[in-house]
Structure formats: C-alpha cells, structure tokens
Design a protein around this motif. Sequence first.
Motif, PDB file in Angstrom:
ATOM      1  N   GLY A   4     -16.584  -1.399  -6.812  1.00 60.30           N
ATOM      2  CA  GLY A   4     -17.354  -2.377  -7.551  1.00 60.30           C
ATOM      3  C   GLY A   4     -17.109  -2.325  -9.044  1.00 60.30           C
ATOM      4  N   ASP A   5     -15.954  -1.808  -9.450  1.00 63.01           N
ATOM      5  CA  ASP A   5     -15.684  -1.597 -10.869  1.00 63.01           C
ATOM      6  C   ASP A   5     -14.609  -2.515 -11.437  1.00 63.01           C
ATOM      7  OD1 ASP A   5     -13.513  -0.554  -9.571  1.00 63.01           O
ATOM      8  OD2 ASP A   5     -13.744   1.490 -10.334  1.00 63.01           O
ATOM      9  N   ASN A   6     -14.242  -3.578 -10.696  1.00 62.20           N
ATOM     10  CA  ASN A   6     -13.280  -4.556 -11.191  1.00 62.20           C
ATOM     11  C   ASN A   6     -11.866  -3.983 -11.353  1.00 62.20           C
ATOM     12  OD1 ASN A   6     -13.227  -7.331 -11.689  1.00 62.20           O
ATOM     13  ND2 ASN A   6     -13.239  -7.071 -13.906  1.00 62.20           N
ATOM     14  N   ALA A   7     -11.539  -2.975 -10.540  1.00 59.84           N
ATOM     15  CA  ALA A   7     -10.214  -2.349 -10.620  1.00 59.84           C
ATOM     16  C   ALA A   7      -9.143  -3.287 -10.073  1.00 59.84           C
ATOM     17  CB  ALA A   7     -10.199  -1.040  -9.850  1.00 59.84           C
ATOM     18  N   ILE A   8      -7.974  -3.290 -10.711  1.00 57.77           N
ATOM     19  CA  ILE A   8      -6.884  -4.175 -10.286  1.00 57.77           C
ATOM     20  C   ILE A   8      -6.301  -3.758  -8.949  1.00 57.77           C
ATOM     21  CG2 ILE A   8      -6.281  -4.781 -12.661  1.00 57.77           C
ATOM     22  CD1 ILE A   8      -3.898  -2.849 -12.434  1.00 57.77           C
ATOM     23  N   THR A   9      -6.516  -2.508  -8.533  1.00 56.66           N
ATOM     24  CA  THR A   9      -5.935  -1.998  -7.294  1.00 56.66           C
ATOM     25  C   THR A   9      -6.802  -2.255  -6.075  1.00 56.66           C
ATOM     26  OG1 THR A   9      -6.925   0.160  -7.722  1.00 56.66           O
ATOM     27  CG2 THR A   9      -4.659  -0.167  -8.465  1.00 56.66           C
ATOM     28  N   THR A  10      -8.065  -2.632  -6.275  1.00 53.12           N
ATOM     29  CA  THR A  10      -8.986  -2.772  -5.141  1.00 53.12           C
ATOM     30  C   THR A  10      -9.715  -4.099  -5.112  1.00 53.12           C
ATOM     31  OG1 THR A  10     -10.826  -1.744  -6.344  1.00 53.12           O
ATOM     32  CG2 THR A  10      -9.364  -0.278  -5.087  1.00 53.12           C
ATOM     33  N   ASN A  11      -9.707  -4.840  -6.206  1.00 54.45           N
ATOM     34  CA  ASN A  11     -10.418  -6.108  -6.303  1.00 54.45           C
ATOM     35  C   ASN A  11      -9.383  -7.216  -6.502  1.00 54.45           C
ATOM     36  OD1 ASN A  11     -12.361  -8.064  -6.580  1.00 54.45           O
ATOM     37  ND2 ASN A  11     -12.987  -7.464  -8.646  1.00 54.45           N
ATOM     38  N   ALA A  12      -9.044  -7.909  -5.418  1.00 56.44           N
ATOM     39  CA  ALA A  12      -7.967  -8.903  -5.478  1.00 56.44           C
ATOM     40  C   ALA A  12      -8.353 -10.097  -6.323  1.00 56.44           C
ATOM     41  CB  ALA A  12      -7.601  -9.361  -4.069  1.00 56.44           C
ATOM     42  N   ARG A  13      -7.346 -10.692  -6.960  1.00 59.77           N
ATOM     43  CA  ARG A  13      -7.498 -11.972  -7.638  1.00 59.77           C
ATOM     44  C   ARG A  13      -6.998 -13.052  -6.698  1.00 59.77           C
ATOM     45  NH1 ARG A  13     -11.199  -9.595  -9.939  1.00 59.77           N
ATOM     46  NH2 ARG A  13     -11.412  -9.835 -12.181  1.00 59.77           N
TER      47      ARG A  13
ATOM     48  N   ASN B 249      -0.133   1.353  -6.804  1.00 64.42           N
ATOM     49  CA  ASN B 249      -1.203   1.314  -7.805  1.00 64.42           C
ATOM     50  C   ASN B 249      -1.065   0.163  -8.796  1.00 64.42           C
ATOM     51  OD1 ASN B 249      -2.933   3.609  -7.070  1.00 64.42           O
ATOM     52  ND2 ASN B 249      -1.118   4.851  -7.525  1.00 64.42           N
ATOM     53  N   ALA B 250      -0.369  -0.893  -8.397  1.00 70.96           N
ATOM     54  CA  ALA B 250      -0.306  -2.121  -9.207  1.00 70.96           C
ATOM     55  C   ALA B 250      -1.411  -3.073  -8.753  1.00 70.96           C
ATOM     56  CB  ALA B 250       1.066  -2.763  -9.088  1.00 70.96           C
ATOM     57  N   GLU B 251      -1.480  -4.230  -9.411  1.00 72.26           N
ATOM     58  CA  GLU B 251      -2.568  -5.176  -9.165  1.00 72.26           C
ATOM     59  C   GLU B 251      -2.379  -5.933  -7.857  1.00 72.26           C
ATOM     60  OE1 GLU B 251       0.702  -7.406 -11.273  1.00 72.26           O
ATOM     61  OE2 GLU B 251      -0.227  -5.430 -11.458  1.00 72.26           O
ATOM     62  N   ILE B 252      -3.492  -6.449  -7.312  1.00 77.04           N
ATOM     63  CA  ILE B 252      -3.483  -7.287  -6.125  1.00 77.04           C
ATOM     64  C   ILE B 252      -3.662  -8.730  -6.564  1.00 77.04           C
ATOM     65  CG2 ILE B 252      -4.538  -7.759  -3.886  1.00 77.04           C
ATOM     66  CD1 ILE B 252      -5.640  -4.929  -3.894  1.00 77.04           C
ATOM     67  N   CYS B 253      -2.728  -9.598  -6.162  1.00 80.29           N
ATOM     68  CA  CYS B 253      -2.716 -10.987  -6.621  1.00 80.29           C
ATOM     69  C   CYS B 253      -2.450 -11.892  -5.422  1.00 80.29           C
ATOM     70  CB  CYS B 253      -1.637 -11.164  -7.693  1.00 80.29           C
ATOM     71  SG  CYS B 253      -1.636 -12.738  -8.551  1.00 80.29           S
ATOM     72  N   PHE B 254      -3.445 -12.700  -5.017  1.00 84.11           N
ATOM     73  CA  PHE B 254      -3.373 -13.478  -3.786  1.00 84.11           C
ATOM     74  C   PHE B 254      -3.084 -14.952  -4.059  1.00 84.11           C
ATOM     75  CE2 PHE B 254      -5.826 -11.068  -0.247  1.00 84.11           C
ATOM     76  CZ  PHE B 254      -4.939 -10.010  -0.384  1.00 84.11           C
ATOM     77  N   GLY B 255      -2.253 -15.542  -3.181  1.00 83.15           N
ATOM     78  CA  GLY B 255      -1.985 -16.960  -3.275  1.00 83.15           C
ATOM     79  C   GLY B 255      -3.158 -17.796  -2.816  1.00 83.15           C
ATOM     80  N   GLY B 256      -3.755 -17.436  -1.666  1.00 83.05           N
ATOM     81  CA  GLY B 256      -4.874 -18.187  -1.120  1.00 83.05           C
ATOM     82  C   GLY B 256      -6.208 -17.712  -1.663  1.00 83.05           C
ATOM     83  N   ALA B 257      -7.264 -18.400  -1.236  1.00 81.72           N
ATOM     84  CA  ALA B 257      -8.587 -18.170  -1.804  1.00 81.72           C
ATOM     85  C   ALA B 257      -9.552 -17.486  -0.847  1.00 81.72           C
ATOM     86  CB  ALA B 257      -9.185 -19.501  -2.266  1.00 81.72           C
ATOM     87  N   GLY B 258      -9.056 -16.913   0.265  1.00 78.59           N
ATOM     88  CA  GLY B 258      -9.940 -16.258   1.218  1.00 78.59           C
ATOM     89  C   GLY B 258      -9.431 -14.886   1.605  1.00 78.59           C
ATOM     90  N   ASP B 259     -10.295 -14.113   2.265  1.00 72.85           N
ATOM     91  CA  ASP B 259      -9.897 -12.748   2.631  1.00 72.85           C
ATOM     92  C   ASP B 259      -8.801 -12.736   3.679  1.00 72.85           C
ATOM     93  OD1 ASP B 259     -11.542 -13.624   4.727  1.00 72.85           O
ATOM     94  OD2 ASP B 259     -12.350 -11.615   5.106  1.00 72.85           O
ATOM     95  N   PHE B 260      -8.636 -13.846   4.435  1.00 71.32           N
ATOM     96  CA  PHE B 260      -7.574 -13.906   5.425  1.00 71.32           C
ATOM     97  C   PHE B 260      -6.219 -14.208   4.791  1.00 71.32           C
ATOM     98  CE2 PHE B 260      -5.193 -16.090   8.893  1.00 71.32           C
ATOM     99  CZ  PHE B 260      -5.151 -15.024   9.769  1.00 71.32           C
ATOM    100  N   ASP B 261      -6.212 -14.566   3.524  1.00 68.31           N
ATOM    101  CA  ASP B 261      -4.971 -14.897   2.828  1.00 68.31           C
ATOM    102  C   ASP B 261      -4.260 -13.632   2.352  1.00 68.31           C
ATOM    103  OD1 ASP B 261      -5.077 -17.783   2.983  1.00 68.31           O
ATOM    104  OD2 ASP B 261      -6.825 -17.633   1.683  1.00 68.31           O
ATOM    105  N   THR B 262      -3.144 -13.825   1.659  1.00 70.14           N
ATOM    106  CA  THR B 262      -2.352 -12.670   1.257  1.00 70.14           C
ATOM    107  C   THR B 262      -1.613 -12.983  -0.034  1.00 70.14           C
ATOM    108  OG1 THR B 262      -0.730 -11.050   2.043  1.00 70.14           O
ATOM    109  CG2 THR B 262      -0.317 -13.345   2.589  1.00 70.14           C
ATOM    110  N   GLY B 263      -0.851 -12.006  -0.477  1.00 65.96           N
ATOM    111  CA  GLY B 263      -0.080 -12.117  -1.706  1.00 65.96           C
ATOM    112  C   GLY B 263       0.564 -10.787  -1.996  1.00 65.96           C
ATOM    113  N   ALA B 264       0.720 -10.459  -3.269  1.00 65.81           N
ATOM    114  CA  ALA B 264       1.234  -9.142  -3.649  1.00 65.81           C
ATOM    115  C   ALA B 264       0.099  -8.142  -3.506  1.00 65.81           C
ATOM    116  CB  ALA B 264       1.741  -9.174  -5.080  1.00 65.81           C
ATOM    117  N   CYS B 265       0.247  -7.222  -2.572  1.00 67.36           N
ATOM    118  CA  CYS B 265      -0.863  -6.323  -2.212  1.00 67.36           C
ATOM    119  C   CYS B 265      -0.323  -4.914  -1.983  1.00 67.36           C
ATOM    120  CB  CYS B 265      -1.564  -6.852  -0.969  1.00 67.36           C
ATOM    121  SG  CYS B 265      -3.182  -6.131  -0.643  1.00 67.36           S
ATOM    122  N   PRO B 266      -0.077  -4.149  -3.054  1.00 67.14           N
ATOM    123  CA  PRO B 266       0.533  -2.824  -2.913  1.00 67.14           C
ATOM    124  C   PRO B 266      -0.470  -1.759  -2.463  1.00 67.14           C
ATOM    125  CG  PRO B 266       0.056  -3.282  -5.210  1.00 67.14           C
ATOM    126  CD  PRO B 266      -0.301  -4.530  -4.452  1.00 67.14           C
ATOM    127  N   PRO B 267       0.031  -0.618  -2.032  1.00 67.15           N
ATOM    128  CA  PRO B 267      -0.866   0.500  -1.718  1.00 67.15           C
ATOM    129  C   PRO B 267      -1.416   1.119  -2.996  1.00 67.15           C
ATOM    130  CG  PRO B 267       1.403   1.216  -1.517  1.00 67.15           C
ATOM    131  CD  PRO B 267       1.443  -0.258  -1.814  1.00 67.15           C
TER     132      PRO B 267
END
Length: 409
Positions: free
Chosen positions: A240-249, A321-339
């Motif tokens: 819940g801290d707005n981290a780029i690694t756990t809170n997708a855009r 440990n890079a940022e999560i950046c999604f193309g779609g607007a829902g949790d079922f969508d995907t994008g750049a999502c590293p470990p």
Amino acid sequence: MVRNRTRASGFTLVELLVVIAIIGVLVGLLLPAVQAAREAARRMQCSNNFKQIGLGIHNYHSAYNALPQQAGGTYVDGDWGGSGPGRTTNRFRLSWLPALLPFVEQQGLWEQISNPYNLDMNGNAIDPGFPPMGPAPWGGAYRPWFTEVGTFRCPSDPGRGAPAHGRTNYAACIGDSTDWVNHGYMRHNNGQWVLTPNNGQSANATNRGFFYHRRQLKFRDVLDGLSNTIACGEIATDLGDNAITTNARYGVGWGTIHNNPAHCRDQAGWIDPARPQFWDPDAAGTGSNGLRTGNADWKRGFRWMDTPIIYTGFNCILPPNAEICFGGAGDFDTGACPPSSRHQGGVHVLMGDGAVKFVTDSIDSGNIHNGVVMRGQTGNRAPGSASPYGLWGALSTRGMKEVVNIDDL
C-alpha cells in the motif's frame, strides 16, 4: 601520625559514562551485522521455499506427464462463473499454484478445494455451497482462497492481510511478450472459451515462456533445455505504499505497451525523481495523463490462486525490480511486469531443472525500449525471433535457440 587512606571500590561517574559510551558504540557497530545475518537467513529460507516448489513441479510432472497449468480449473459453456455460493465454475481462472498443493505438503487444503465445500467465511454450514475446485478467485466468500500457504511466502516480505486474499511471493514465467499472454490459448467470449485459427496464431507467436495461459505444457516443450530456461520467479507483494514494483500503472494503451515496454519510465513526473522506487503521488490519479492505479486489491501477489500476471506471473522484458506498466485497464490485462523481491539487489528465480539462482537487477536486458515480438511485426519483432531483451529475455523463452551462459547470472 600516619593515616592509611583507602579508596572506595566501584566506578566513578566518568568511568561509568565511558563504559556506557563504549557499549553503545559496540551495539551500534554490531546491529547492522545482526540485521544482515537475519536477512541472510530469511533469504536462505526463501531459496529453500523455491526449491520445494521446484520439487513439487517435477513431482507433478512425474505424476501427470505435464506441468501444472497456468489459467486452468473448471469451465462450463455459457456459465460466466462467479465467486459466490452455488456457482458451478471458476472460469479457467486458477493459477499454477493450487495444483501444486498436494506436492508441497498441503494435502489438507487441497482436499478442501478439490471437493465440494459447504461452509461460509465464518465456518457455518451453507446450502448451496461451493463446487469442487472452488469458485472464481475474486470476491470474499470462499475461505480456502484466503489461506496463507507458508511455502508460497518469502519471509523477507512483510505483506499481510487485507485487501489481499492469500498472498504469494512466487510467480510463473510467461516469456518476453505482452501480446495475447493474458488470454493465452483461448479467449472468453459471451460465456464461452473459444479458439480460432487467428487466436491460435497470435497466441503461439507470443506465449514463449515456461508457462502458457490455458494450455498445459510438458518438459519436452522446453526445447532450450530445462537448465537454461526460467520456470518461476520471485515477486514482492504490495504494502500500500505506491511502490513501482507492486502497484501497476494501468491503461497506457495496448499499442503503446507493445511498441515500448518502458513507456511508464519515459513519462516525466510518473516516477518520483527523489524516490525512484515509488510512483510520484501527484501523478497517481486518473488525470489527463491516463495514469491509473486500479482497484485496491489489484496489486502484486494478492491472490495466489488467481491467474492474471499481476497476481501470479511475470515476464522478462524490464529487469528485476523495475516498474509495472500495463496496457489495459483491468487486473486481467498485462504489460511489462517484471519480478521483484525484498532482498537487496535482485530476485530468486527457479530454473526448469529445479535449480534456484539469484538474478541481479543489473542483468543484461538488451533494449527495453524495443517493441515486443508479436504477430504482424518484422525484423527483431517477427514471430520466432530471438528475444530483444538480452540474456534476461533469452532465459525466459523455452524454444528460441538462443545461446545463453547460465554462469552469467
């Protein structure tokens, strides 16, 4: 007359203060070493958990001659599924982890899930209850989905409780692309899972990882060799801290993310320049830049039983440990999502042969601004091309014939 003067025993105030100061300095020097030792022990336990999961995968394959399926479970034509009692299907939303339960000493939980379950969240009997293999893994009515499985948790990760269901710190590698990797081999359309020639061609071109949504693979499908292919990786859960690694855009656009997986870091003001591990809070809403954070429970690792990449998957495009950046607007969508992980400097990965490696954040990841491999593209983006993302991407593909040196990890 000569007097014998004897000094009283004990410390003077000055001596006592000096001793206290010395002890304070020693404690100050020792405390970081103690903390480092504790983290080393937690990191070792995390590695051991991953080894147990690796053994579970191999034992599962020995039993069923196949890998546990990412995006499996139950499905009935025309039934949209749901999370409440009386439902008949989980709509092919189960992750690879529920199937592993009997192979990681969680037989009791597996028995609850694989049989009809007639209790509510308070343990009271209900009728109708829940079907075998459970309902869809969203909502809050099915108790087994809220169970924390110790083997699925890294002891360095402090995340606990709501708004998550049961959390996981271990995820499936789905390769090095962002196109068709959420639907995988079949697409849900008007209550049915359908496969068309067009779907199949697009999905086969991009689902190049150890796991393939809605298609069960085998060890024989890993043509690059099990020891050269990443099967699973570590993920940190959201605090819940707005981290780029756990809170997708969410919602940057499919064309945008396919053509530039590093889109989010290229946008001025999205990542906090003073604290680059976090998104800038002034850009966290739904303003003109389209930057969205999703629902409170659409966060990394929040559902160990659910399929979407935000919960139980990752790809090898951006480095660990890079940022999560999604193309779609829902949790079922995907994008750049590293470990990601709570360990310093990198993440654990599980190779297909069961070996656990530690991958640093500085691993060669090629050109992260290069568009992904997908159907309809040419050059180094054409289907069948070697990964554009260096050693990192090459380790994530199961059959592209890239030459890798595992000692570089």
